[in-house]
Scaffold this active site. Structure first.
Site, short mmCIF file in Angstrom:
data_model
loop_
_atom_site.label_atom_id
_atom_site.label_comp_id
_atom_site.label_asym_id
_atom_site.label_seq_id
_atom_site.Cartn_x
_atom_site.Cartn_y
_atom_site.Cartn_z
CG HIS A 1 -68.63 -82.00 77.93
ND1 HIS A 1 -69.69 -82.34 77.12
CD2 HIS A 1 -69.16 -81.59 79.10
CE1 HIS A 1 -70.82 -82.13 77.79
NE2 HIS A 1 -70.53 -81.67 79.00
CE LYS B 1 -73.48 -78.68 78.66
NZ LYS B 1 -74.30 -79.88 78.53
N GLY C 1 -74.53 -77.88 83.83
CA GLY C 1 -74.81 -77.26 82.53
C GLY C 1 -76.00 -76.32 82.62
CD GLU D 1 -70.33 -83.71 82.80
OE1 GLU D 1 -71.04 -82.86 83.34
OE2 GLU D 1 -69.84 -83.57 81.67
CB SER E 1 -79.97 -83.47 84.81
OG SER E 1 -80.09 -83.62 83.41
CD GLU F 1 -72.89 -81.19 75.50
OE1 GLU F 1 -72.35 -80.07 75.52
OE2 GLU F 1 -73.82 -81.50 76.26
N GLY G 1 -78.26 -83.02 80.25
CA GLY G 1 -79.29 -82.25 79.54
C GLY G 1 -80.61 -82.96 79.40
CG ASN H 1 -70.05 -76.90 80.19
OD1 ASN H 1 -69.78 -75.98 79.43
ND2 ASN H 1 -70.16 -78.16 79.78
P1 PGA Z 1 -76.48 -80.51 82.33
O1 PGA Z 1 -75.02 -80.52 81.66
O2 PGA Z 1 -76.31 -80.06 83.75
O3 PGA Z 1 -77.28 -79.55 81.52
O4 PGA Z 1 -76.99 -81.91 82.25
C1 PGA Z 1 -73.91 -80.98 82.38
C2 PGA Z 1 -72.70 -80.99 81.51
O5 PGA Z 1 -72.81 -81.29 80.31
O6 PGA Z 1 -71.58 -80.69 81.97
#
Ligand code: PGA
Length: 250
Positions: free
Chosen positions: A95, A11, A233, A167, A212, A97, A173, A9
């Protein structure tokens, strides 16, 4: 047997130069591990370029969101129907976000899930609890509520053509990956929740872990019985890290 799926992803990251460099660097590692399904979700502006670059590759394309309408007066939106022209296979929905920064509630997520399936694309339903909910031991209740919202309006059979991504919001993140044991516990709860309605669908649905994930943590997560891959991500933007995650899934 469920196939391992490693999905990046991206983003709100990328440029034309970065898209061609990163895709160029990912083709060989993906081809070297044909048992692993690999997908990338670049920003929509780069789907056309990515589709062309991936013409000779098994790497699948995904989008990060879709409007719940297929067309109309919805300024700034993109629809799942439009994605069909760009060879998109997967669309992320729900998601964290989007849930937090764009106020998408369970009903919106369920409607978007339906719109994605109506366009014959595969929704990747993202669910997960916040840190406060995790600390209050509400993880299971939260993910079951998020799943139930989609099942109530779309039916359990809709999960036969979908992917689930667990998640935990506190792991996204932050550099704090859930331990394989914590993730496995939740993945198993998700599968058991689905099995109460349809054992066959529960056994077949791919449940990805996200939060992460990197080249070092992937193998431990993938060794768990109910973890079928990763939604990645930050580490998906680094070719070496993403390649290491792909090879951990082989
Ligand atoms: P991240 O994001 O690997 O940077 O934690 C994962 C995601 O939001 O799908």
């Amino acid at each position: 047997m469920r196939q391992t799926l490693v999905m990046g992803n991206w983003k709100l990251n990328g440029s034309k130069a970065m898209v061609s460099e990163l895709i160029g660097a990912l083709k060989a590692p993906a081809a070297a591990h044909p048992t692993v399904s690999v997908a990338i979700c670049p920003p929509v502006l780069f789907l056309d370029q990515a589709q062309q670059l991936l013409a000779d590759s098994a790497i699948a394309l995904g989008a990060q969101d879709a409007d719940l309408h297929s067309s109309g007066a919805f300024t700034g939106e993109n629809s799942a129907v439009m994605y069909q022209e760009f060879g998109v296979r997967y669309v992320l929905v729900g998601h964290s976000e989007r849930r937090t920064l764009h106020q998408e509630d369970d009903a919106t997520v369920a409607a978007k899930f339906a719109a994605i399936q109506a366009a014959n694309l595969v929704p990747v339903l993202c669910i997960g609890e916040t840190l406060a909910q995790f600390e209050a031991n509400e993880t299971q209740a939260v993910v079951e509520r998020q799943l139930a919202a989609v099942i109530e309006s779309n039916g359990i059979n809709a999960l036969a053509k979908a992917v689930i991504a667990y998640e935990p919001v506190w792991a996204i993140g932050t550099g704090k990956t859930a331990t394989p044991e914590i993730a496995q516990t939740v993945h198993s709860q998700i599968r058991q929740f689905l099995a109460k309605q349809d054992a066959d669908i529960a056994a077949k649905v791919q449940i990805l872990y996200g939060g992460s994930v990197n080249g070092a943590s992937a193998a431990g997560l993938f060794a768990m019985a109910d973890i079928d891959g990763a939604l990645v991500g930050g580490a998906a933007l680094k070719a070496d890290e993403f390649a290491a995650i792909i090879s951990a899934g082989a």
